[in-house]
Design a protein around this motif. Structure first.
Motif, mmCIF file in Angstrom:
data_model
loop_
_atom_site.group_PDB
_atom_site.id
_atom_site.type_symbol
_atom_site.label_atom_id
_atom_site.label_comp_id
_atom_site.label_asym_id
_atom_site.label_seq_id
_atom_site.Cartn_x
_atom_site.Cartn_y
_atom_site.Cartn_z
ATOM 1 N N VAL A 124 0.216 48.956 1.459
ATOM 2 C CA VAL A 124 0.048 48.939 0.055
ATOM 3 C C VAL A 124 -1.240 50.001 0.274
ATOM 4 O O VAL A 124 -2.289 49.344 0.600
ATOM 5 C CB VAL A 124 -0.267 47.980 -0.712
ATOM 6 C CG1 VAL A 124 -0.308 48.319 -2.118
ATOM 7 C CG2 VAL A 124 1.042 47.162 -0.918
ATOM 8 N N ARG A 125 -1.414 51.009 -0.396
ATOM 9 C CA ARG A 125 -2.553 52.086 -0.080
ATOM 10 C C ARG A 125 -3.556 51.532 -1.477
ATOM 11 O O ARG A 125 -3.227 51.236 -2.283
ATOM 12 C CB ARG A 125 -2.352 53.663 -0.159
ATOM 13 C CG ARG A 125 -1.418 53.813 1.304
ATOM 14 C CD ARG A 125 -1.280 55.273 1.415
ATOM 15 N NE ARG A 125 0.030 55.768 0.356
ATOM 16 C CZ ARG A 125 1.125 55.713 0.727
ATOM 17 N NH1 ARG A 125 1.621 55.168 2.167
ATOM 18 N NH2 ARG A 125 2.261 56.066 -0.045
ATOM 19 N N GLU A 126 -4.608 52.200 -1.151
ATOM 20 C CA GLU A 126 -5.508 51.936 -2.282
ATOM 21 C C GLU A 126 -5.362 52.663 -3.462
ATOM 22 O O GLU A 126 -4.721 53.596 -3.604
ATOM 23 C CB GLU A 126 -6.974 52.584 -1.821
ATOM 24 C CG GLU A 126 -8.053 51.951 -2.660
ATOM 25 C CD GLU A 126 -9.580 52.606 -2.001
ATOM 26 O OE1 GLU A 126 -9.638 53.005 -0.844
ATOM 27 O OE2 GLU A 126 -10.577 52.611 -2.687
ATOM 28 N N GLY A 127 -5.298 51.952 -4.508
ATOM 29 C CA GLY A 127 -5.234 52.380 -5.978
ATOM 30 C C GLY A 127 -3.730 52.470 -6.331
ATOM 31 O O GLY A 127 -3.085 52.879 -7.357
ATOM 32 N N GLU A 128 -2.837 51.860 -5.540
ATOM 33 C CA GLU A 128 -1.169 51.876 -5.540
ATOM 34 C C GLU A 128 -0.877 50.464 -6.567
ATOM 35 O O GLU A 128 -1.671 49.628 -6.689
ATOM 36 C CB GLU A 128 -0.608 51.711 -4.266
ATOM 37 C CG GLU A 128 0.429 52.716 -4.196
ATOM 38 C CD GLU A 128 1.182 52.539 -2.651
ATOM 39 O OE1 GLU A 128 2.125 52.917 -2.751
ATOM 40 O OE2 GLU A 128 0.781 51.728 -1.813
ATOM 41 N N LEU A 129 0.250 50.865 -7.242
ATOM 42 C CA LEU A 129 0.841 49.829 -7.784
ATOM 43 C C LEU A 129 2.235 49.501 -7.099
ATOM 44 O O LEU A 129 3.089 50.223 -7.411
ATOM 45 C CB LEU A 129 0.957 50.019 -9.272
ATOM 46 C CG LEU A 129 1.050 48.866 -10.257
ATOM 47 C CD1 LEU A 129 1.133 49.014 -11.655
ATOM 48 C CD2 LEU A 129 2.329 47.863 -9.986
ATOM 49 N N PHE A 130 2.086 48.410 -6.351
ATOM 50 C CA PHE A 130 3.266 48.288 -5.611
ATOM 51 C C PHE A 130 4.072 47.221 -6.139
ATOM 52 O O PHE A 130 3.722 46.065 -6.294
ATOM 53 C CB PHE A 130 2.658 48.094 -4.115
ATOM 54 C CG PHE A 130 3.883 47.897 -2.909
ATOM 55 C CD1 PHE A 130 4.226 49.057 -2.346
ATOM 56 C CD2 PHE A 130 4.198 46.507 -2.683
ATOM 57 C CE1 PHE A 130 5.480 48.714 -1.347
ATOM 58 C CE2 PHE A 130 5.154 46.572 -1.623
ATOM 59 C CZ PHE A 130 5.547 47.575 -0.890
ATOM 60 N N GLY A 131 5.637 47.208 -6.113
ATOM 61 C CA GLY A 131 6.436 46.251 -6.568
ATOM 62 C C GLY A 131 7.266 45.667 -5.616
ATOM 63 O O GLY A 131 7.700 46.193 -4.597
ATOM 64 N N PHE A 132 7.302 44.460 -5.645
ATOM 65 C CA PHE A 132 8.138 43.297 -4.957
ATOM 66 C C PHE A 132 9.494 42.750 -5.622
ATOM 67 O O PHE A 132 9.333 42.337 -6.617
ATOM 68 C CB PHE A 132 7.362 42.403 -4.193
ATOM 69 C CG PHE A 132 7.345 42.067 -2.673
ATOM 70 C CD1 PHE A 132 7.215 43.191 -1.989
ATOM 71 C CD2 PHE A 132 7.464 40.845 -2.054
ATOM 72 C CE1 PHE A 132 7.032 43.189 -0.497
ATOM 73 C CE2 PHE A 132 7.727 40.920 -0.746
ATOM 74 C CZ PHE A 132 7.298 42.073 0.042
ATOM 75 N N LEU A 133 10.433 43.497 -5.520
ATOM 76 C CA LEU A 133 11.527 43.351 -6.413
ATOM 77 C C LEU A 133 12.672 42.772 -5.710
ATOM 78 O O LEU A 133 13.014 42.951 -4.502
ATOM 79 C CB LEU A 133 12.119 44.716 -6.741
ATOM 80 C CG LEU A 133 13.395 44.779 -8.016
ATOM 81 C CD1 LEU A 133 12.865 44.015 -9.223
ATOM 82 C CD2 LEU A 133 13.442 46.289 -8.236
ATOM 83 N N GLY A 134 12.958 41.486 -6.203
ATOM 84 C CA GLY A 134 14.164 40.609 -5.644
ATOM 85 C C GLY A 134 14.640 39.483 -6.472
ATOM 86 O O GLY A 134 13.825 39.014 -7.488
ATOM 87 N N PRO A 135 15.801 38.884 -6.051
ATOM 88 C CA PRO A 135 16.152 37.835 -6.816
ATOM 89 C C PRO A 135 15.353 36.470 -6.674
ATOM 90 O O PRO A 135 14.623 36.557 -5.838
ATOM 91 C CB PRO A 135 17.577 37.588 -6.558
ATOM 92 C CG PRO A 135 17.579 38.277 -5.189
ATOM 93 C CD PRO A 135 16.642 39.456 -5.130
ATOM 94 N N ASN A 136 15.670 35.546 -7.408
ATOM 95 C CA ASN A 136 15.141 34.176 -7.010
ATOM 96 C C ASN A 136 15.313 33.918 -5.701
ATOM 97 O O ASN A 136 16.407 33.863 -5.350
ATOM 98 C CB ASN A 136 16.055 33.196 -8.184
ATOM 99 C CG ASN A 136 15.234 31.893 -8.268
ATOM 100 O OD1 ASN A 136 14.032 31.947 -8.143
ATOM 101 N ND2 ASN A 136 15.934 30.962 -8.852
ATOM 102 N N GLY A 137 14.469 33.151 -5.226
ATOM 103 C CA GLY A 137 14.490 32.720 -3.947
ATOM 104 C C GLY A 137 14.451 33.843 -2.560
ATOM 105 O O GLY A 137 14.636 33.707 -1.480
ATOM 106 N N ALA A 138 14.041 34.822 -3.003
ATOM 107 C CA ALA A 138 13.728 36.075 -2.259
ATOM 108 C C ALA A 138 12.878 36.004 -1.075
ATOM 109 O O ALA A 138 12.835 36.616 -0.040
ATOM 110 C CB ALA A 138 14.056 37.482 -2.781
ATOM 111 N N GLY A 139 11.885 35.238 -1.528
ATOM 112 C CA GLY A 139 10.771 35.263 -0.703
ATOM 113 C C GLY A 139 9.509 36.084 -1.251
ATOM 114 O O GLY A 139 8.631 36.103 -0.544
ATOM 115 N N LYS A 140 9.527 36.194 -2.456
ATOM 116 C CA LYS A 140 8.547 36.799 -2.987
ATOM 117 C C LYS A 140 7.051 36.160 -3.323
ATOM 118 O O LYS A 140 5.863 36.594 -2.615
ATOM 119 C CB LYS A 140 8.573 37.403 -4.650
ATOM 120 C CG LYS A 140 9.889 38.337 -4.553
ATOM 121 C CD LYS A 140 10.305 38.787 -5.867
ATOM 122 C CE LYS A 140 10.516 37.799 -7.010
ATOM 123 N NZ LYS A 140 11.881 36.958 -6.667
ATOM 124 N N THR A 141 7.331 34.889 -3.769
ATOM 125 C CA THR A 141 6.078 33.941 -3.819
ATOM 126 C C THR A 141 5.598 33.570 -2.676
ATOM 127 O O THR A 141 4.182 33.379 -2.236
ATOM 128 C CB THR A 141 6.399 32.804 -4.715
ATOM 129 O OG1 THR A 141 6.910 33.083 -5.941
ATOM 130 C CG2 THR A 141 5.483 31.846 -4.999
#
Ligand code: ADP
Ligand code: MG
Lengths: 330, 245
Positions: free
Chosen positions: A31-48
């Motif tokens: 993730v670069r400085e100043g970016e808004l980076f999204g982690f998109l995935g279903p429940n249980g995908a490993g985001k948290t």
């Protein structure tokens, strides 16, 4: 925003399992400085789990984590002063007021009394919570709780902000307000790592998106590039009477250049690389015994791209999530 | 300076949220009173036995005042996830856990002096050796609190912490030399007595109130300090390995 140049978050080969479950498997991203980076995935995908490893709440099995050039793989606390973290559940102190909660969170980052009070007052006003400043957190509505939790995450003005599903499970008005706040924070220079299972939210807010499924990143790209994947595809949606059963087989037999699927709400969705000629299609359907009420051209959305790349039906993903929330209780 | 801000704010929040609540304060007052009454009834003796009873009542007050507090300040906050906020703060875990335990230690020391104040009306306190008594009370409070911490980080539910702490408290109460001198315990039980921090604390209290210690004060202090160090270190290790998964 795909602004800056320096990677502020650098992740390589990150992996984590919980007894038998591979929660995160070999994840790489920057993730670069100043970016808004999204982690998109279903429940249980490993985001948290990914956020927990980045912020020092979980220990990776393997892989490296760099935050602002600091190697956090061995010393998870080394970069915590640069981070703000907003968890997926509001975890402030129920017995403290909104103001006291913010002031306490500021103190955890070593802010002195005067700075804390000033900043807390400013954030309460900005989040529209000034009238509730002296009320106990326990009595806040869900939307208010989430807003205060975000305010607590940025009390120390961190350069990097982690947001775990910031609009899940709250009312529409609060969600809109929160999205606006996130966009403003990013415009003011905060690097943001955001997880979500709302595709529209990712599309609206993020500069770049990683699709994560079962612990693996299946694609990372700028939203613009992902949307370009929708070009050159022609999609027509038809509403028919009596359900869509058997109609796709008829289309496949007569018009093999069209890819046909039935949608969740009983419509027929036809896709092609050339413009779809609607007349013959409607005649075919009516010959097969269906009555066609409407046929319309559909512009593909990020949702369609997501479905195509991950093979996950987006509607199913959302329903599953909301069921999980409802099951967990308020 | 920054560390001090963090330490003080965590401590004062716990004080306001938990320790200085009316039920907790009244418990701290009633508990020693009840124990004193019990001792008098059990032994059927008069005021001349106050010096004999005082060390026991003090020790019990500290033990019960401290161990179960961590079930609230630590286990409860862990369960409700607000503890994550503390783990996310850019401060060393040692400082954080000291801040979370200092409230219980202060409260435990204050509890110990409730029976002392009551005793002041009943006996001549000029015989008490304060130079031994005060550090002894402080070390008992530290070791009991860290025992409570050890329990609080080993479980995930508040009731488990409370049940589990009784598992430690009651044997300690009966085997630390309060009710029966350790020499009168069966031989096979004595090693258990010497494996408990309270035994050394009680010995110091007997020594300072009525010159009746059975072990050298240096040994008592050393053992108490060692228990504190080990319990604190093991608790931190447990947090790192069990909570930061
Ligand atoms: N503490 C845990 N113990 C066991 N399994 C876990 C734990 N945390 C997460 N998991 C599992 O890891 C996977 C990823 O979970 P999570 O990161 O919470 O997903 P997401 O945030 O994308 O919904 C899920 O299968 C979940 O059940
Ligand atoms: Mg999650």
């Amino acid at each position: 925003m795909s602004g800056g140049s320096e990677p502020v978050i650098q992740v390589e080969g990150l992996a984590k399992h919980f007894d038998g479950v591979q929660a995160v498997a070999d994840v790489d991203f920057e993730v670069r400085e100043g970016e808004l980076f999204g982690f998109l995935g279903p429940n249980g995908a490993g985001k948290t789990t990914t956020i927990n490893m980045l912020t020092g709440l979980a220990r990776p099995d393997s892989g490296t984590i760099g935050i602002a050039g600091i190697d956090c793989s061995k010393k998870p606390k080394a970069a915590q002063h640069l981070m703000g973290v907003v968890p997926d559940e509001s975890n402030l102190y129920p017995e403290l007021s909104g103001f006291e909660n913010l002031s306490f969170c500021g103190a955890l980052y070593g802010m002195d009394r005067r700075d804390r009070r000033e900043r807390a007052g400013e954030l309460l006003e900005r989040f529209g919570l000034d009238a509730a400043a002296e009320r106990k957190f326990a009595g806040y509505s869900k939307g208010m709780k989430r807003k205060l939790t975000i305010a607590a995450g940025i009390i120390h003005s961190p350069p990097i902000l982690f947001l775990d599903e910031p609009t899940t499970g709250i009312d529409v008005a609060s969600a809109r307000q929160i999205r606006r706040l996130i966009a403003d924070l990013n415009a003011a220079g905060t690097t943001i790592f955001l997880t979500t299972h709302y595709i529209e939210e990712a599309e609206r807010l993020c500069g770049r998106i990683a699709f994560i499924v079962e612990g693996r990143i299946v694609r990372i790209d700028a939203v613009g590039n992902l949307m370009r994947l929708t070009e050159g595809r022609h999609v027509v949606r038809l509403s028919v009477s009596g359900g869509a059963a058997g109609l796709c087989e008829a289309i496949a037999a007569e018009m093999p250049h069209l890819a046909c699927t039935t949608t969740g709400d009983g419509d027929i969705r036809v896709e092609s690389t050339e413009p779809v000629r609607v007349g013959p299609l409607v005649r075919l359907l009516e010959d097969s015994g269906a009555e066609v009420f409407e046929a319309r051209r559909v512009r593909e959305s990020l949702e369609d791209v997501f479905v195509r790349i991950t093979g996950i039906e987006a509607g199913a993903m959302k329903q599953e999530k909301d069921r999980a929330k409802a099951g967990a209780g308020a | 300076m920054r560390a001090l801000t963090v330490f003080w704010n965590i401590l004062s929040k716990d004080m306001r949220s938990y320790y200085l609540k009316p039920p907790n304060i009244s418990w701290g007052l009633i508990f020693p009173l009840a124990w004193t009454g019990m001792f008098f009834i059990r032994s059927g003796v008069g005021l001349e036995s106050v010096p004999e009873l005082l060390p026991g009542v003090m020790a019990v007050s500290v033990l019960f005042g401290t161990t179960s507090m961590l079930a609230v300040t630590v286990t409860f906050e862990k369960k409700h996830r607000s503890f994550e906020r503390l783990l996310l703060a850019p401060i060393p875990l040692e400082l954080l856990m000291l801040a979370k335990t200092t409230g219980a230690i202060v409260f435990g020391v204050a509890n110990a002096f409730v029976p002392v104040i009551m005793a002041a009306f009943l006996m001549d306190l000029s015989v008490v050796s304060w130079g031994t008594l005060i550090p002894a009370v402080v070390l008992i409070a530290f070791s009991s609190t860290f025992l409570g911490l050890f329990i609080a980080v080993s479980v995930s539910e508040v009731f488990e912490a409370q049940t589990f702490s009784n598992f430690f408290r009651f044997p300690m109460l009966f085997l630390c030399g309060l009710f029966f001198p350790i020499e009168r315990l069966p031989v096979w039980l004595r090693p258990v007595s010497y494996a408990m921090p309270l035994t050394y604390g009680v010995d110091l209290l007997h020594e300072s109130v009525r010159r009746a210690g059975t072990m050298p004060a240096v040994l008592d202090f050393g053992m108490l300090a060692a228990f504190c160090a080990v319990l604190f270190a093991v608790s931190l290790r447990n947090i790192k390995t069990k909570w930061i998964l």
